[in-house]
Write a protein that holds these residues in place. Sequence first.
Motif, mmCIF file in Angstrom:
data_model
loop_
_atom_site.group_PDB
_atom_site.id
_atom_site.type_symbol
_atom_site.label_atom_id
_atom_site.label_comp_id
_atom_site.label_asym_id
_atom_site.label_seq_id
_atom_site.Cartn_x
_atom_site.Cartn_y
_atom_site.Cartn_z
ATOM 1 N N LYS A 10 -15.540 2.026 59.177
ATOM 2 C CA LYS A 10 -14.309 2.112 58.630
ATOM 3 C C LYS A 10 -14.247 1.510 57.274
ATOM 4 O O LYS A 10 -15.078 0.887 56.920
ATOM 5 N N TYR A 50 -6.894 9.327 65.977
ATOM 6 C CA TYR A 50 -5.883 8.360 66.758
ATOM 7 C C TYR A 50 -5.060 8.977 67.631
ATOM 8 O O TYR A 50 -4.308 8.128 68.263
ATOM 9 N N HIS A 53 -4.021 7.198 70.631
ATOM 10 C CA HIS A 53 -3.233 5.731 70.780
ATOM 11 C C HIS A 53 -1.807 5.997 70.181
ATOM 12 O O HIS A 53 -0.969 5.077 70.127
ATOM 13 N N PHE A 58 0.805 -0.500 67.498
ATOM 14 C CA PHE A 58 -0.032 -0.435 66.397
ATOM 15 C C PHE A 58 -0.560 0.766 65.730
ATOM 16 O O PHE A 58 -1.448 0.772 64.896
ATOM 17 N N LEU A 62 -2.951 1.872 62.605
ATOM 18 C CA LEU A 62 -4.126 2.275 62.449
ATOM 19 C C LEU A 62 -4.268 3.393 61.516
ATOM 20 O O LEU A 62 -5.286 3.641 61.018
ATOM 21 N N THR A 92 -13.715 -4.593 71.443
ATOM 22 C CA THR A 92 -12.825 -4.131 70.233
ATOM 23 C C THR A 92 -12.224 -5.174 69.368
ATOM 24 O O THR A 92 -12.357 -5.004 68.365
ATOM 25 N N GLY A 116 -1.562 -5.274 60.275
ATOM 26 C CA GLY A 116 -1.616 -5.448 61.702
ATOM 27 C C GLY A 116 -2.660 -5.116 62.637
ATOM 28 O O GLY A 116 -1.941 -5.182 63.811
ATOM 29 N N ILE A 118 -6.407 -4.600 64.281
ATOM 30 C CA ILE A 118 -7.770 -5.348 64.549
ATOM 31 C C ILE A 118 -8.750 -4.670 63.375
ATOM 32 O O ILE A 118 -8.966 -3.398 63.500
ATOM 33 N N ASN A 120 -12.552 -4.198 62.850
ATOM 34 C CA ASN A 120 -13.778 -4.323 63.288
ATOM 35 C C ASN A 120 -14.844 -3.326 63.015
ATOM 36 O O ASN A 120 -15.880 -3.036 63.803
HETATM 37 P P1 DAT Z 1 -12.124 0.747 70.108
HETATM 38 O O1 DAT Z 1 -12.220 1.017 68.615
HETATM 39 O O2 DAT Z 1 -13.024 -0.327 70.784
HETATM 40 O O3 DAT Z 1 -12.366 1.987 70.850
HETATM 41 P P2 DAT Z 1 -9.370 1.064 70.953
HETATM 42 O O4 DAT Z 1 -9.912 2.703 70.946
HETATM 43 O O5 DAT Z 1 -8.875 0.347 72.041
HETATM 44 O O6 DAT Z 1 -10.716 0.140 70.495
HETATM 45 O O7 DAT Z 1 -8.507 0.785 69.594
HETATM 46 C C1 DAT Z 1 -8.442 1.376 68.409
HETATM 47 C C2 DAT Z 1 -8.499 0.622 67.306
HETATM 48 O O8 DAT Z 1 -7.201 0.011 67.202
HETATM 49 C C3 DAT Z 1 -9.657 -0.677 67.470
HETATM 50 O O9 DAT Z 1 -10.760 -0.365 66.939
HETATM 51 C C4 DAT Z 1 -8.811 -1.607 66.716
HETATM 52 C C5 DAT Z 1 -7.034 -1.221 67.048
HETATM 53 N N1 DAT Z 1 -6.643 -2.048 67.917
HETATM 54 C C6 DAT Z 1 -6.816 -1.979 69.289
HETATM 55 N N2 DAT Z 1 -6.122 -2.767 70.376
HETATM 56 C C7 DAT Z 1 -5.260 -3.515 69.369
HETATM 57 C C8 DAT Z 1 -4.012 -4.189 69.382
HETATM 58 N N3 DAT Z 1 -3.732 -4.860 70.572
HETATM 59 N N4 DAT Z 1 -3.580 -4.726 68.122
HETATM 60 C C9 DAT Z 1 -4.010 -4.322 67.122
HETATM 61 N N5 DAT Z 1 -5.026 -3.351 66.858
HETATM 62 C C10 DAT Z 1 -5.554 -3.134 67.885
#
Ligand code: DAT
Length: 140
Positions: A10, A50, A53, A58, A62, A92, A116, A118, A120
Amino acid sequence: MREKTLLLIKPDGVARGLENEIFKRVEAAGLMVEVKQNTTLTTAQAAELYQPHLGKSFYAGLVKFITSGPVIATIVSGENAISRVRELMGATDPLKAAAGSLRGDLREANVINEYGVIKNLVHGSDSPESAAREIAIFFK
Ligand code: DAT
Ligand code: MG
């Protein structure tokens, strides 16, 4: 089973110059980085990545974050590559990611970015269906 998965570094990982460290760890785990593509996602590509999501609080952040700068999209292959890349990545939330994982070892002090979401470092496909869909976003 031999699998292929999308591993995406990323914008935070690219900005911090962590690609070599990340690829070293992937290869040390016996996986192969088959192709690398330096790119910046369009909003349409981000929406596809995404799509699971959509509707979450969020989601907009994203899309903004993943389109905010260059990324490196890769196809990683190997035995059980999908789950093994997820293990290498760690949880995550980097504050909960195990020592020895990418997200745990390479995390920044502040894990929430200006959008806002995460921060990672890496995205990895979470299932064979996701891997096929996500690889197709980048590789024709
Ligand atoms: P992963 O990247 O471990 O597959 P995910 O698919 O649940 O995690 O979420 C996608 C991304 O969204 C994740 O890398 C960081 C962000 N994210 C996840 N949960 C979040 C939250 N509660 N608040 C803010 N960002 C979040
Ligand atoms: Mg995910």
